[in-house]
Structures are given as C-alpha cells and as structure tokens.
Write an enzyme that holds these catalytic residues in place. Structure first.
Site, PDB file in Angstrom:
ATOM      1  N   ARG A 142       0.826  -1.208   0.000  1.00  0.00           N
ATOM      2  CA  ARG A 142       0.000   0.000   0.000  1.00  0.00           C
ATOM      3  C   ARG A 142       0.865   1.264   0.000  1.00  0.00           C
ATOM      4  O   ARG A 142       0.405   2.327  -0.370  1.00  0.00           O
ATOM      5  CB  ARG A 142      -0.870   0.029   1.272  1.00  0.00           C
ATOM      6  CG  ARG A 142      -1.983  -0.979   1.289  1.00  0.00           C
ATOM      7  CD  ARG A 142      -2.607  -1.051   2.684  1.00  0.00           C
ATOM      8  NE  ARG A 142      -3.225   0.188   3.124  1.00  0.00           N
ATOM      9  CZ  ARG A 142      -4.445   0.567   2.822  1.00  0.00           C
ATOM     10  NH1 ARG A 142      -5.186  -0.186   2.048  1.00  0.00           N
ATOM     11  NH2 ARG A 142      -4.943   1.691   3.287  1.00  0.00           N
ATOM     12  N   ARG A 180       9.530   6.166  -3.254  1.00  0.00           N
ATOM     13  CA  ARG A 180       9.772   7.087  -4.373  1.00  0.00           C
ATOM     14  C   ARG A 180      11.152   7.704  -4.310  1.00  0.00           C
ATOM     15  O   ARG A 180      11.604   8.044  -3.227  1.00  0.00           O
ATOM     16  CB  ARG A 180       8.830   8.284  -4.277  1.00  0.00           C
ATOM     17  CG  ARG A 180       7.491   8.067  -4.742  1.00  0.00           C
ATOM     18  CD  ARG A 180       6.800   9.440  -4.855  1.00  0.00           C
ATOM     19  NE  ARG A 180       5.394   9.149  -4.757  1.00  0.00           N
ATOM     20  CZ  ARG A 180       4.623   9.548  -3.771  1.00  0.00           C
ATOM     21  NH1 ARG A 180       5.097  10.313  -2.827  1.00  0.00           N
ATOM     22  NH2 ARG A 180       3.366   9.186  -3.752  1.00  0.00           N
ATOM     23  N   ARG A 206      -8.959  -6.817  13.050  1.00  0.00           N
ATOM     24  CA  ARG A 206      -8.304  -5.961  14.034  1.00  0.00           C
ATOM     25  C   ARG A 206      -9.275  -4.867  14.395  1.00  0.00           C
ATOM     26  O   ARG A 206     -10.088  -4.442  13.578  1.00  0.00           O
ATOM     27  CB  ARG A 206      -7.043  -5.310  13.459  1.00  0.00           C
ATOM     28  CG  ARG A 206      -5.828  -6.162  13.438  1.00  0.00           C
ATOM     29  CD  ARG A 206      -5.397  -6.661  14.781  1.00  0.00           C
ATOM     30  NE  ARG A 206      -4.561  -5.725  15.535  1.00  0.00           N
ATOM     31  CZ  ARG A 206      -4.154  -5.982  16.775  1.00  0.00           C
ATOM     32  NH1 ARG A 206      -4.541  -7.083  17.417  1.00  0.00           N
ATOM     33  NH2 ARG A 206      -3.372  -5.119  17.399  1.00  0.00           N
ATOM     34  N   ARG A 211      -0.789   6.073  16.042  1.00  0.00           N
ATOM     35  CA  ARG A 211      -0.685   7.406  15.454  1.00  0.00           C
ATOM     36  C   ARG A 211      -1.551   8.397  16.217  1.00  0.00           C
ATOM     37  O   ARG A 211      -2.438   7.993  16.966  1.00  0.00           O
ATOM     38  CB  ARG A 211      -1.046   7.395  13.963  1.00  0.00           C
ATOM     39  CG  ARG A 211      -2.369   6.766  13.630  1.00  0.00           C
ATOM     40  CD  ARG A 211      -2.514   6.566  12.101  1.00  0.00           C
ATOM     41  NE  ARG A 211      -3.633   5.671  11.819  1.00  0.00           N
ATOM     42  CZ  ARG A 211      -3.853   5.091  10.644  1.00  0.00           C
ATOM     43  NH1 ARG A 211      -3.049   5.283   9.633  1.00  0.00           N
ATOM     44  NH2 ARG A 211      -4.897   4.298  10.473  1.00  0.00           N
ATOM     45  N   GLU A 235      -4.628   6.807  18.483  1.00  0.00           N
ATOM     46  CA  GLU A 235      -5.204   5.579  17.930  1.00  0.00           C
ATOM     47  C   GLU A 235      -4.457   4.362  18.460  1.00  0.00           C
ATOM     48  O   GLU A 235      -3.261   4.227  18.260  1.00  0.00           O
ATOM     49  CB  GLU A 235      -5.103   5.663  16.403  1.00  0.00           C
ATOM     50  CG  GLU A 235      -5.781   4.542  15.668  1.00  0.00           C
ATOM     51  CD  GLU A 235      -5.842   4.807  14.161  1.00  0.00           C
ATOM     52  OE1 GLU A 235      -5.962   5.979  13.731  1.00  0.00           O
ATOM     53  OE2 GLU A 235      -5.752   3.833  13.410  1.00  0.00           O
ATOM     54  N   TYR A 246      -9.674  -5.726   2.834  1.00  0.00           N
ATOM     55  CA  TYR A 246      -9.118  -4.438   3.255  1.00  0.00           C
ATOM     56  C   TYR A 246      -9.315  -3.417   2.129  1.00  0.00           C
ATOM     57  O   TYR A 246      -8.374  -2.977   1.491  1.00  0.00           O
ATOM     58  CB  TYR A 246      -7.632  -4.671   3.566  1.00  0.00           C
ATOM     59  CG  TYR A 246      -6.850  -3.546   4.214  1.00  0.00           C
ATOM     60  CD1 TYR A 246      -7.416  -2.333   4.560  1.00  0.00           C
ATOM     61  CD2 TYR A 246      -5.494  -3.733   4.499  1.00  0.00           C
ATOM     62  CE1 TYR A 246      -6.655  -1.332   5.141  1.00  0.00           C
ATOM     63  CE2 TYR A 246      -4.729  -2.747   5.082  1.00  0.00           C
ATOM     64  CZ  TYR A 246      -5.307  -1.552   5.401  1.00  0.00           C
ATOM     65  OH  TYR A 246      -4.544  -0.561   5.974  1.00  0.00           O
ATOM     66  N   ASP A 262     -10.336   0.202   0.432  1.00  0.00           N
ATOM     67  CA  ASP A 262     -10.413   1.634   0.686  1.00  0.00           C
ATOM     68  C   ASP A 262     -11.767   2.138   0.190  1.00  0.00           C
ATOM     69  O   ASP A 262     -12.485   1.426  -0.510  1.00  0.00           O
ATOM     70  CB  ASP A 262      -9.285   2.366  -0.049  1.00  0.00           C
ATOM     71  CG  ASP A 262      -7.919   2.080   0.570  1.00  0.00           C
ATOM     72  OD1 ASP A 262      -7.873   1.754   1.764  1.00  0.00           O
ATOM     73  OD2 ASP A 262      -6.908   2.188  -0.161  1.00  0.00           O
TER      74      ASP A 262
HETATM   75  N1  UDP Z   1       3.279   1.304   7.527  1.00  0.00           N
HETATM   76  C1  UDP Z   1       4.487   1.325   8.178  1.00  0.00           C
HETATM   77  N2  UDP Z   1       4.915   2.481   8.773  1.00  0.00           N
HETATM   78  C2  UDP Z   1       4.160   3.605   8.744  1.00  0.00           C
HETATM   79  C3  UDP Z   1       2.923   3.589   8.073  1.00  0.00           C
HETATM   80  C4  UDP Z   1       2.501   2.414   7.475  1.00  0.00           C
HETATM   81  O1  UDP Z   1       5.191   0.337   8.232  1.00  0.00           O
HETATM   82  O2  UDP Z   1       4.592   4.614   9.320  1.00  0.00           O
HETATM   83  C5  UDP Z   1       2.841   0.031   6.903  1.00  0.00           C
HETATM   84  C6  UDP Z   1       2.261  -0.901   7.929  1.00  0.00           C
HETATM   85  O3  UDP Z   1       2.647  -2.221   7.583  1.00  0.00           O
HETATM   86  C7  UDP Z   1       0.773  -0.714   7.778  1.00  0.00           C
HETATM   87  C8  UDP Z   1       0.638  -0.475   6.273  1.00  0.00           C
HETATM   88  O4  UDP Z   1       1.824   0.249   5.944  1.00  0.00           O
HETATM   89  O5  UDP Z   1       0.053  -1.855   8.195  1.00  0.00           O
HETATM   90  C9  UDP Z   1      -0.588   0.324   5.866  1.00  0.00           C
HETATM   91  O6  UDP Z   1      -0.636   1.524   6.580  1.00  0.00           O
HETATM   92  P1  UDP Z   1      -1.730   2.622   6.315  1.00  0.00           P
HETATM   93  O7  UDP Z   1      -1.375   3.784   7.162  1.00  0.00           O
HETATM   94  O8  UDP Z   1      -1.872   2.802   4.853  1.00  0.00           O
HETATM   95  O9  UDP Z   1      -3.037   1.908   6.876  1.00  0.00           O
HETATM   96  P2  UDP Z   1      -4.488   2.511   7.121  1.00  0.00           P
HETATM   97  O10 UDP Z   1      -4.385   3.993   6.921  1.00  0.00           O
HETATM   98  O11 UDP Z   1      -5.393   1.799   6.162  1.00  0.00           O
HETATM   99  O12 UDP Z   1      -4.784   2.167   8.525  1.00  0.00           O
END
Ligand code: UDP
Length: 369
Positions: free
Chosen positions: A173, A177, A250, A281, A301, A349, A351
């Site tokens: 996901r 870059r 989860r 976060r 969170e 999962y 979006d």
């Molecule tokens: N991820 C990570 N570090 C970060 C943010 C994301 O390793 O700082 C990885 C982690 O494996 C996570 C996945 O990217 O499960 C998807 O994160 P995202 O924030 O896209 O998930 P969502 O916003 O759907 O909760």
C-alpha cells in the site's frame, strides 16, 4: 404493513450507495443500522467547529475517474494531500518513503543515485527472490534501517503480529519514491469532503426509510416479513452464526482530547513507529480542512485485538483467514435473497474508492424495476 424490495443492513458507504442507486432503479429500500447514527466508519461529527473522524481518519483518494466523478456529485472535495510524519524516538521523518526520508536518514544521501546505492547496500545481504512475509517484502523494498525504524514497530502494533507472520501485500500500500514528494498516495484524485463525510451519506440516502438502533439479529423475524431481498454489510461470519468459526479482524480504540491550543502537531497524521509508544498514530482533525480556530482535537489511535462484541475494523487477509472466508463465500453464493457488501461483508481491506467501485458493479447487475 409497509413492504420493501430491499433491506440494507449497515448504513456505511456501500449500503448508502446501494440504497441511492436502487431508488433510481425504482426499488423501495429500508436501511437499518445498529448504531445510533448513519455513515458507518466514515462518520464524522462536528465538535468545536472541527469535523472529527470518529472511527479513524479517512482520506479519499482514487485513480478511477468514474469513482471520483461519482462521489463528487455528493460533496465538494478540498485540496488536502496526505503527507504524514513518522516519529521514531527523537527522530522525525517524512512519509511515504521518499527522497526527504532518505536524505534525513543518511547524511551522505542527496540524490536519487545516492539513495538507490544506500538502499542497495542496506538490502543486499537479505534480499529474497520471492518474499513470503511482510518483513522480507519490506527489507527487499527499502532495506534494514528503514524497516527497523519506520516499519517494524508500527506494523507489529497495528496488526498485533510479528512482521514475519504477516502477508507481504499490506506494505505494498505504501509508495517508495526517489523524488522529493511527500504525497502519501500515488492517486490522481485526493481530498477531504468539505463539511464532512456524514453529509455525503445524508445526501445518498435522502428520501429512503432509515431505522437506527436496529440490530438485524434482534429484529430478523419481523424484518424478514416485510422485505424481499437483503444486502448485508456486516461481517459475513456473523451473518452465518460463525458456523465455520470466526474470521479474524483488528480493532481500534481512540482516545480523543480537546485542547486549548491552536496547533498541536502541525499536520493531520503523525505515526509513532517505535514499539514502546502504545498508540500507532495521533490524528489532529482540523488539519484535514486547514482549520484555523483556537482549539484543536486530537485522537490517539490504539490498535487492539478484535473479539466478539467490539467493532471490527480491519479484516486480517492472511491465507488462513482468506481460506476461511472462501467457505463463507461459497455458502453465500448459493443464496438468492441475500448478498454481501462492504469491507466486512466481503472480508477485504478495501479503501473507500474500492468500495464505490464494488458497489456500482453490484448495482449494475440489478435491472430496473
Ligand atoms: N506502515 C508502516 N509504517 C508507517 C505507516 C505504514 O510500516 O509509518 C505500513 C504498515 O505495515 C501498515 C501499512 O503500511 O500496516 C498500511 O498503513 P496505512 O497507514 O496505509 O493503513 P491505514 O491507513 O489503512 O490504517
């Protein structure tokens, strides 16, 4: 007694789109939700002039123009671009992994060539041809230092499992870059709906009968008498009384605080990537809409284990659970009155943009009344 062509269980994005489109096709629909409000997990509530994402941050992004045009009928989107920050101990980095991240991590990296060389060194000893789990996939992508500092702790907190036990696709996901570009998403279209997500759902379901605080299970007998077909957007294993055993999800818990300051963290999303900090976060909601007021609202969170009775958020799409889901799916394919939709009904999962696509594809299979 009022009769309906369709009962839609769950008034989230999938359910609301189905209701809207079915109405256009001439069907009469009843929408129910066990909660006391509409909009499912995209529900936003205005507090202190700030639209608070009550069930976690939702940032709309898509590359599909059809989807973008569709949702734009119901809201105007602002120009928010998600550019989260990662905090690891006393260090602070840009996400997703890009030249800003690399040049801050390594003081001899300035150009894409320097970064590629560094990452090559970082991964060469452990490169795996066919990564079998998230750890292998992550190290292949960005090498060991980034894995240790920015991925491992965050991912293990979010999923409650070791990275060696998680499927590789989750990390795909995230873009990597070699440009100085902090946009978290690669998609063509992105933004936050002005006025909040709840308004989108209100517009979608305008003129359709709604019952809140109405749990399907508790009211099943009565409901089945008045409806012809059902679209179920709750967990599919719950619908079938867990006959093959429960699927794994989860869940998330939020600690919300209203603070008497204008600006707490300077951006909407800060990820805490070290294991020792218990939350994954902090969301500061006003920054999704460039809020200027003198108060702010933050949500810490916490990712937690799902168990019966609490809200499922993320389906755990590993092999074990996907196989179990296929049993439920097989069962559901033999139904002619019930179909399943949404993240929970389809156990994926997804979006928001995926949900719109899937809902519209489903609706296409239904003729006008
Ligand atoms: N991820 C990570 N570090 C970060 C943010 C994301 O390793 O700082 C990885 C982690 O494996 C996570 C996945 O990217 O499960 C998807 O994160 P995202 O924030 O896209 O998930 P969502 O916003 O759907 O909760």
């Amino acid at each position: 007694m009022m009769k309906y062509d369709y009962l839609i269980v769950g008034i989230g994005l999938y359910g609301a789109i189905c209701a809207h489109e079915l109405k256009k096709k001439g069907y009469k629909t009843l929408l129910i939700d066990k909660r006391d409000h509409i909009a499912g997990n995209i529900y936003t509530e205005e507090i202190e002039g700030i639209n608070v994402h009550k069930y976690g941050a939702h940032i709309f992004h898509t590359s599909n123009k059809v989807v973008w045009d569709y949702i734009s009928q119901f809201a105007e989107f602002n120009n928010y671009i998600n550019s989260p920050i990662a905090r690891y101990k006393n260090e602070c980095y840009n996400l997703p992994f890009n030249m800003n991240t690399f040049s801050k991590l390594w003081n001899d990296v300035f150009t894409p060539k320097d970064a590629l060389k560094k990452i090559e060194e970082e991964r060469k000893d452990s490169y795996k041809e066919n990564p079998k789990n998230l750890e292998e996939q992550a190290i292949n992508l960005v090498g060991k230092t980034i894995y240790e500092k920015l991925i491992k702790g965050y991912t293990e907190k979010q999923w409650g499992k070791a990275c060696t036990e998680l499927p590789p696709f989750i990390i795909k996901r995230l873009p990597v870059r070699f440009t100085y570009d902090n946009n978290y998403f690669n998609d063509r279209y992105q933004g936050i709906p002005i006025g909040g997500y709840t308004k989108i759902i209100e517009k979608l379901i305008d003129g359709i009968d709604v019952r809140l605080n109405c749990d399907f299970k508790d009211n099943k007998k009565e409901l089945l008498k008045i409806v012809d077909k059902i679209i179920y957007t709750g967990p599919i294993d719950e619908y079938y009384d867990y006959i093959f055993g429960p699927l794994e999800y989860r869940s998330v818990r939020f600690e919300n605080e209203i603070l008497d300051i204008e600006n707490y963290q300077g951006c909407a999303v800060v990820n805490y990537t070290e294991r020792e900090i218990p939350y994954t976060r902090i969301i500061e909601h006003k920054h999704f809409e460039f809020g200027k007021g003198n108060k702010t609202i933050i949500s810490k969170e916490y990712s937690c284990k799902w168990e019966l009775g609490i809200e499922p958020y993320y389906p755990v799409n590993d092999d074990k659970n996907n196989n179990l889901y296929s049993k439920y799916k097989e069962l559901s394919s033999r139904e002619n009155k019930v179909s399943f939709g949404g993240r929970l009904g389809l156990f994926k999962y997804y979006d928001m943009d995926d949900i719109i696509e899937v809902a519209l594809a489903f609706i296409d299979t239904i003729p006008n009344k």
